[in-house]
Design a protein around this motif. Sequence first.
Motif, PDB file in Angstrom:
ATOM      1  N   ALA A   1       0.824  -1.201   0.000  1.00  0.00           N
ATOM      2  CA  ALA A   1       0.000   0.000   0.000  1.00  0.00           C
ATOM      3  C   ALA A   1       0.866   1.262   0.000  1.00  0.00           C
ATOM      4  CB  ALA A   1      -0.935   0.001   1.209  1.00  0.00           C
ATOM      5  N   GLU A   2       1.979   1.229   0.710  1.00  0.00           N
ATOM      6  CA  GLU A   2       2.860   2.398   0.745  1.00  0.00           C
ATOM      7  C   GLU A   2       3.502   2.638  -0.618  1.00  0.00           C
ATOM      8  OE1 GLU A   2       4.406   2.607   5.346  1.00  0.00           O
ATOM      9  OE2 GLU A   2       5.202   1.038   4.047  1.00  0.00           O
ATOM     10  N   VAL A   3       3.948   1.574  -1.260  1.00  0.00           N
ATOM     11  CA  VAL A   3       4.525   1.726  -2.603  1.00  0.00           C
ATOM     12  C   VAL A   3       3.458   2.255  -3.561  1.00  0.00           C
ATOM     13  CG1 VAL A   3       5.579   0.510  -4.548  1.00  0.00           C
ATOM     14  CG2 VAL A   3       6.244  -0.077  -2.202  1.00  0.00           C
ATOM     15  N   GLY A   4       2.264   1.702  -3.466  1.00  0.00           N
ATOM     16  CA  GLY A   4       1.169   2.189  -4.300  1.00  0.00           C
ATOM     17  C   GLY A   4       0.861   3.650  -4.041  1.00  0.00           C
ATOM     18  N   GLY A   5       0.967   4.085  -2.794  1.00  0.00           N
ATOM     19  CA  GLY A   5       0.732   5.483  -2.465  1.00  0.00           C
ATOM     20  C   GLY A   5       1.754   6.402  -3.102  1.00  0.00           C
TER      21      GLY A   5
ATOM     22  N   GLY B   1      11.369   8.978  -1.772  1.00  0.00           N
ATOM     23  CA  GLY B   1      10.429   8.216  -0.967  1.00  0.00           C
ATOM     24  C   GLY B   1      10.787   6.743  -0.911  1.00  0.00           C
ATOM     25  N   LEU B   2      11.176   6.187  -2.048  1.00  0.00           N
ATOM     26  CA  LEU B   2      11.520   4.769  -2.107  1.00  0.00           C
ATOM     27  C   LEU B   2      12.800   4.460  -1.344  1.00  0.00           C
ATOM     28  CD1 LEU B   2      10.694   4.019  -5.857  1.00  0.00           C
ATOM     29  CD2 LEU B   2       9.398   3.246  -3.856  1.00  0.00           C
ATOM     30  N   GLN B   3      13.706   5.421  -1.268  1.00  0.00           N
ATOM     31  CA  GLN B   3      14.964   5.191  -0.551  1.00  0.00           C
ATOM     32  C   GLN B   3      14.823   5.393   0.957  1.00  0.00           C
ATOM     33  OE1 GLN B   3      17.710   7.714  -2.873  1.00  0.00           O
ATOM     34  NE2 GLN B   3      18.676   5.832  -3.605  1.00  0.00           N
ATOM     35  N   GLY B   4      13.613   5.660   1.406  1.00  0.00           N
ATOM     36  CA  GLY B   4      13.368   5.789   2.827  1.00  0.00           C
ATOM     37  C   GLY B   4      12.914   4.502   3.480  1.00  0.00           C
ATOM     38  N   GLY B   5      12.804   3.420   2.709  1.00  0.00           N
ATOM     39  CA  GLY B   5      12.377   2.142   3.249  1.00  0.00           C
ATOM     40  C   GLY B   5      13.044   1.007   2.499  1.00  0.00           C
ATOM     41  N   VAL B   6      12.610  -0.205   2.780  1.00  0.00           N
ATOM     42  CA  VAL B   6      13.185  -1.392   2.150  1.00  0.00           C
ATOM     43  C   VAL B   6      12.165  -1.995   1.193  1.00  0.00           C
ATOM     44  CG1 VAL B   6      14.191  -3.669   2.521  1.00  0.00           C
ATOM     45  CG2 VAL B   6      14.601  -1.837   4.188  1.00  0.00           C
ATOM     46  N   LEU B   7      12.518  -2.061  -0.081  1.00  0.00           N
ATOM     47  CA  LEU B   7      11.664  -2.670  -1.092  1.00  0.00           C
ATOM     48  C   LEU B   7      11.884  -4.175  -1.130  1.00  0.00           C
ATOM     49  CD1 LEU B   7      12.034  -0.353  -4.229  1.00  0.00           C
ATOM     50  CD2 LEU B   7       9.965  -0.657  -2.864  1.00  0.00           C
ATOM     51  N   SER B   8      10.813  -4.928  -1.212  1.00  0.00           N
ATOM     52  CA  SER B   8      10.949  -6.358  -1.490  1.00  0.00           C
ATOM     53  C   SER B   8      11.301  -6.518  -2.965  1.00  0.00           C
ATOM     54  CB  SER B   8       9.640  -7.087  -1.193  1.00  0.00           C
ATOM     55  OG  SER B   8       8.641  -6.736  -2.155  1.00  0.00           O
TER      56      SER B   8
END
Length: 260
Positions: free
Chosen positions: A36-40, A72-79
Motif C-alpha cells: 500500500a505504501e509503494v502504491g501510495g 520516498g523509495l529510498q526511505g524504506g526497504v523494497l521487497s
Amino acid sequence: GWVVWIATPSAPSAGAPVAFTGLPKHDLVVEPFSDAEVGGLVRSLEDRLARHDDPARFSFDFDQYLQNFLDGLQGGVLSRTQEVTVLKYLRQLQKRYPSETESIDKRRRAITRLMIGKPAPEIAGHDLDGQYFRLSDYRGQVVVLTFSGDWCGACRGEYPYHRLVLVLYKDRPFALLGVSSDTDQETAKTAKAERGLSYRMWWDGDATKKTEGPIASSWGIGGWPTVYVIDRRGTIRFVNLRQEDLLKGVKQLMLEPGGN
C-alpha cells in the motif's frame, strides 16, 4: 516505509521498586514497505503529473517529481516483488513520456543498485590532489559518502556535522568520503581547506553541467547533497540522513558487532 524512532523504556508496575536499567534505546529503523505504501508513492507521482499544466516547464518538473518519488523509495526497504513492480511502472512511464527517457533511466539505475540493503557500487577515481583511490579501499569501516559541492547552500549546512563526526570517530574504523561536484578542481581544494574539511574527496566536476560528473551520473544523483551511510560489509544502510540523524545513524552502525 520511512525512518522511524523506536523507544523501549522499561515500565515498572505500580508500587514496584524502580531500578535504573539504562537509557531508553532509540535506534533508526528502516522499515520494509507495504504494498500500500509503494502504491501510495506511485499515486502521488501520477497525481502530480495529472495536475501539471505548464508544458514549458514539464521536463524540469518531471525530473523533480521523479526525484521525489525516488527519495520516498529510498526511505524504506523494497521487497524484490515491489522492486519489479516499480521498474515495470517506470517502463510504462517511458512509453508515455519518451522524451524523458534519460531522467527515467537515472532513477531506474538507482532502484536496481542504490537502495537500502544493496551493496554500494564501486567508485574509483582521483581525489583533489590527483591521488587514485576506491570506495572499496574502505571496506571494514563504516562509511558516510556525501555528494556535495561548495556551490550548494544545503551542502554547506552539513559541514559542521561532518567536522564533528570526524572528531567523534577519529582513529576508529570510520571514514567520511566526499564526491565534489564543483566545476573547478582548484576552487574545490580551496573551499575544502577554508571550510576545515579534512576528509578525502573525489573530484567529479563537469565543465558545463557541474552536477553531471561521471560518478554522480553513474550513481543517478538527482539532488544535492545526497548522503549514503554504508556499513562495514559495504551495504547501504541509510540514505539522506542529515545533521543529528546522521550522527545517530553513524553511532548505531559503529555500535554493531565489530564496529569498534
